[in-house]
Enzyme design. Structure first.
Site, PDB file in Angstrom:
ATOM      1  N   TYR A  52       0.861  -1.195   0.000  1.00  0.00           N
ATOM      2  CA  TYR A  52       0.000   0.000   0.000  1.00  0.00           C
ATOM      3  C   TYR A  52       0.887   1.230   0.000  1.00  0.00           C
ATOM      4  O   TYR A  52       1.816   1.312   0.787  1.00  0.00           O
ATOM      5  CB  TYR A  52      -0.891   0.020   1.253  1.00  0.00           C
ATOM      6  N   GLU A  54      -0.350   4.854  -0.499  1.00  0.00           N
ATOM      7  CA  GLU A  54      -1.148   6.079  -0.698  1.00  0.00           C
ATOM      8  C   GLU A  54      -0.258   7.309  -0.579  1.00  0.00           C
ATOM      9  O   GLU A  54       0.590   7.383   0.318  1.00  0.00           O
ATOM     10  CB  GLU A  54      -2.253   6.165   0.351  1.00  0.00           C
ATOM     11  N   ASP A 197      -7.036  13.622 -25.160  1.00  0.00           N
ATOM     12  CA  ASP A 197      -7.088  12.223 -24.726  1.00  0.00           C
ATOM     13  C   ASP A 197      -6.494  11.391 -25.858  1.00  0.00           C
ATOM     14  O   ASP A 197      -7.167  11.070 -26.835  1.00  0.00           O
ATOM     15  CB  ASP A 197      -8.540  11.822 -24.441  1.00  0.00           C
ATOM     16  N   THR A 223      -3.874   6.221 -22.123  1.00  0.00           N
ATOM     17  CA  THR A 223      -3.824   4.885 -21.537  1.00  0.00           C
ATOM     18  C   THR A 223      -2.460   4.307 -21.928  1.00  0.00           C
ATOM     19  O   THR A 223      -1.818   4.775 -22.876  1.00  0.00           O
ATOM     20  CB  THR A 223      -4.934   3.964 -22.078  1.00  0.00           C
ATOM     21  N   LYS A 226      -2.646   0.416 -24.972  1.00  0.00           N
ATOM     22  CA  LYS A 226      -3.067   0.276 -26.379  1.00  0.00           C
ATOM     23  C   LYS A 226      -1.805   0.341 -27.252  1.00  0.00           C
ATOM     24  O   LYS A 226      -0.969  -0.552 -27.146  1.00  0.00           O
ATOM     25  CB  LYS A 226      -4.099   1.344 -26.708  1.00  0.00           C
ATOM     26  N   ARG A 232      -2.223  -2.419 -18.372  1.00  0.00           N
ATOM     27  CA  ARG A 232      -3.573  -1.842 -18.445  1.00  0.00           C
ATOM     28  C   ARG A 232      -3.660  -0.687 -17.455  1.00  0.00           C
ATOM     29  O   ARG A 232      -3.894  -0.889 -16.260  1.00  0.00           O
ATOM     30  CB  ARG A 232      -4.552  -2.959 -18.080  1.00  0.00           C
TER      31      ARG A 232
HETATM   32  C1  LIG Z   1     -10.107   7.719 -25.988  1.00  0.00           C
HETATM   33  C2  LIG Z   1     -10.233   6.840 -24.799  1.00  0.00           C
HETATM   34  N1  LIG Z   1     -10.252   7.397 -23.577  1.00  0.00           N
HETATM   35  C3  LIG Z   1     -10.386   6.656 -22.469  1.00  0.00           C
HETATM   36  C4  LIG Z   1     -10.491   5.281 -22.543  1.00  0.00           C
HETATM   37  C5  LIG Z   1     -10.737   4.504 -21.277  1.00  0.00           C
HETATM   38  O1  LIG Z   1      -9.721   3.684 -20.926  1.00  0.00           O
HETATM   39  P1  LIG Z   1      -9.985   2.438 -19.927  1.00  0.00           P
HETATM   40  O2  LIG Z   1     -10.698   1.412 -20.713  1.00  0.00           O
HETATM   41  O3  LIG Z   1      -8.591   2.068 -19.530  1.00  0.00           O
HETATM   42  O4  LIG Z   1     -10.770   2.959 -18.775  1.00  0.00           O
HETATM   43  C6  LIG Z   1     -10.443   4.656 -23.789  1.00  0.00           C
HETATM   44  C7  LIG Z   1     -10.571   3.175 -23.868  1.00  0.00           C
HETATM   45  O5  LIG Z   1     -11.097   2.597 -24.753  1.00  0.00           O
HETATM   46  C8  LIG Z   1     -10.330   5.446 -24.950  1.00  0.00           C
HETATM   47  O6  LIG Z   1     -10.340   4.902 -26.173  1.00  0.00           O
END
Ligand SMILES: Cc1ncc(COP(=O)(O)O)c(C=O)c1O
Length: 414
Positions: A52, A54, A197, A223, A226, A232
């Site tokens: 842990y 935090e 994003d 993320t 991918k 993950r």
């Molecule tokens: C553009 C975008 N933002 C956020 C996410 C969310 O990611 P997670 O599935 O890890 O929560 C995704 C996942 O598909 C995504 O394509």
């Protein structure tokens, strides 16, 4: 492998082994998936899961943090080097909570935000009414045109009229490059936060094969599982001035203890992405996506926007007289995995939409090049042009399995 699980829990053991076989013997075209390295798998399964921690490095709530601090500081330093960002938080559990943290850090509930509409390629966390994002904030969507491209003049027009407090530039199913600088300029004009994003193209940006929004944007989230080919999870990058608010939003705002085994896996992923081979990987991902798109176009598949600039392809199957679900199910039986997907201006339901979404990141990791992508396109067409023919599906599955034997996937030999 998995001897301890086998000795104790045959049900889970059998399911893991079956999944190893599926990943090893089939072709993975879901554009948000990838295969991590053996080193990342090891870190993911390590004893770091026992701890842990935090708080943040040197500012933790519990003792015994000397090794965890080292790991998190390495992950931070590598992420900064990889993306050239001023600030980064490496603790978000995944992309969706990371997006929530960004909103929580910079917005008040009820504030107006602009995001790409879900069935035009956006993500559920970009304002889908039934998601947390949709309920907590007021969303004004922007769209792609009938030709499949975003018209930035229209985005600007909407932004000037609506004056949102933030614009989210990013996508889950847009096969073209976004004009990052134009998005950031529009935000500056109206005094809105700019938030990119880059979950889908994070790896391609890290590889330097598509443009990065980091120099232009207030905040950038990716993320790590991918195209970036890590565990993950997710990271949030920002201009230094937003760092404190984002740190507070991640912890204690939304999360408890970080997942230290994942932080270590992310650090390893960033080191892998800093290697020259990763640039070659990024280049090949795009080359492979274009090669597959070419085969599909030759067989008169209707690609949204007419092709791809990145790793993903969106196909509208309406002219073929089949649905996305039918295509997904038939290709599943042929050991080719992709996902059904809505297309812009969708006329069918999300559970049985008109399209499929596919891409090249995973097959490129296992070593496919243009020649293999041609074969994939031909197999897809054989299955889709005789959609209910199970004999064809089984025949293709056997050919797929034969090819896959020459392209191993880490961690699947059981
Ligand atoms: C553009 C975008 N933002 C956020 C996410 C969310 O990611 P997670 O599935 O890890 O929560 C995704 C996942 O598909 C995504 O394509």
């Amino acid at each position: 492998m998995f001897d301890s699980i086998k000795a104790q829990d045959m049900e889970i053991y059998n399911a893991i082994v079956a999944e190893c076989h599926r990943q090893r013997d089939g072709i993975e075209l879901i554009p948000s998936e990838n295969y991590v390295s053996a080193a990342i798998l090891e870190a993911n399964g390590s004893i770091l899961t026992n701890k842990y921690s935090e708080g943040y490095p040197r500012k933790r709530y519990y003792g015994g943090q000397q090794n965890i601090d080292t790991i998190e500081e390495i992950a931070i330093a590598r992420a900064k080097e990889l993306f050239g960002c001023e600030y980064v938080n490496v603790q978000p559990y995944s992309g969706s909570p990371a997006n929530m943290a960004v909103y929580f850090a910079l917005l008040n509930f009820g504030d107006k935000v602009m995001g790409l509409k879900l069935d035009h390629g956006g993500h559920i966390t970009h304002g889908l009414p039934i998601s947390f994002s949709g309920k907590a904030y007021e969303w004004v969507p922007y769209l792609v045109e009938e030709n499949g491209f975003i018209d930035m003049d229209k985005v600007e027009e909407t932004a000037l009229r609506e004056k949102p407090k933030m614009i989210v530039a990013g996508f889950s199913a847009y096969p073209r490059n976004m004009d990052w600088k134009r998005f950031a300029d529009i935000c500056k004009k109206i005094g809105a936060y700019s938030f990119a994003d880059i979950s889908h193209v994070g790896g391609l940006i890290a590889a330097g094969v598509i443009e990065s929004p980091v120099p232009y944007f207030d905040v950038v989230m990716t993320t790590t599982h991918k195209t970036l080919r890590g565990p993950r999870s997710a990271i949030i990058m920002a201009k230094e001035e937003h760092g404190k608010a984002i740190d507070r939003a991640v912890f204690p705002g939304l999360q408890g203890g970080p997942h230290d085994q994942i932080t270590a896996s992310k650090a390893i992923c960033f080191e892998e992405a800093l290697r020259p081979e990763f640039k070659q990987y990024g280049e090949q991902v795009i080359t492979n996506a274009k090669a597959l798109a070419e085969v599909l176009l030759r067989y008169d598949y209707n690609l949204v926007s007419g092709g791809t600039d990145n790793h993903l392809i969106l196909v509208d199957l309406t002219n073929k007289g089949i649905s996305g679900k039918q295509a997904q199910d038939s290709l599943d039986r042929a050991e080719i995995t992709l996902n059904k997907n809505t297309v812009p201006y969708e006329k069918r339901s999300p559970m049985d939409p008109s399209g499929i979404r596919l891409g090249s990141p995973a097959v490129t990791t296992r070593g496919f090049k243009e020649k293999e992508m041609q074969m994939v396109g031909e197999w897809m067409h054989r299955v889709l042009s005789d959609i209910d023919n199970e004999e064809v599906q089984h025949q293709v599955a056997a050919e797929v399995k034969e090819l896959c034997q020459h392209f191993p996937v880490a961690g699947t030999r059981v």
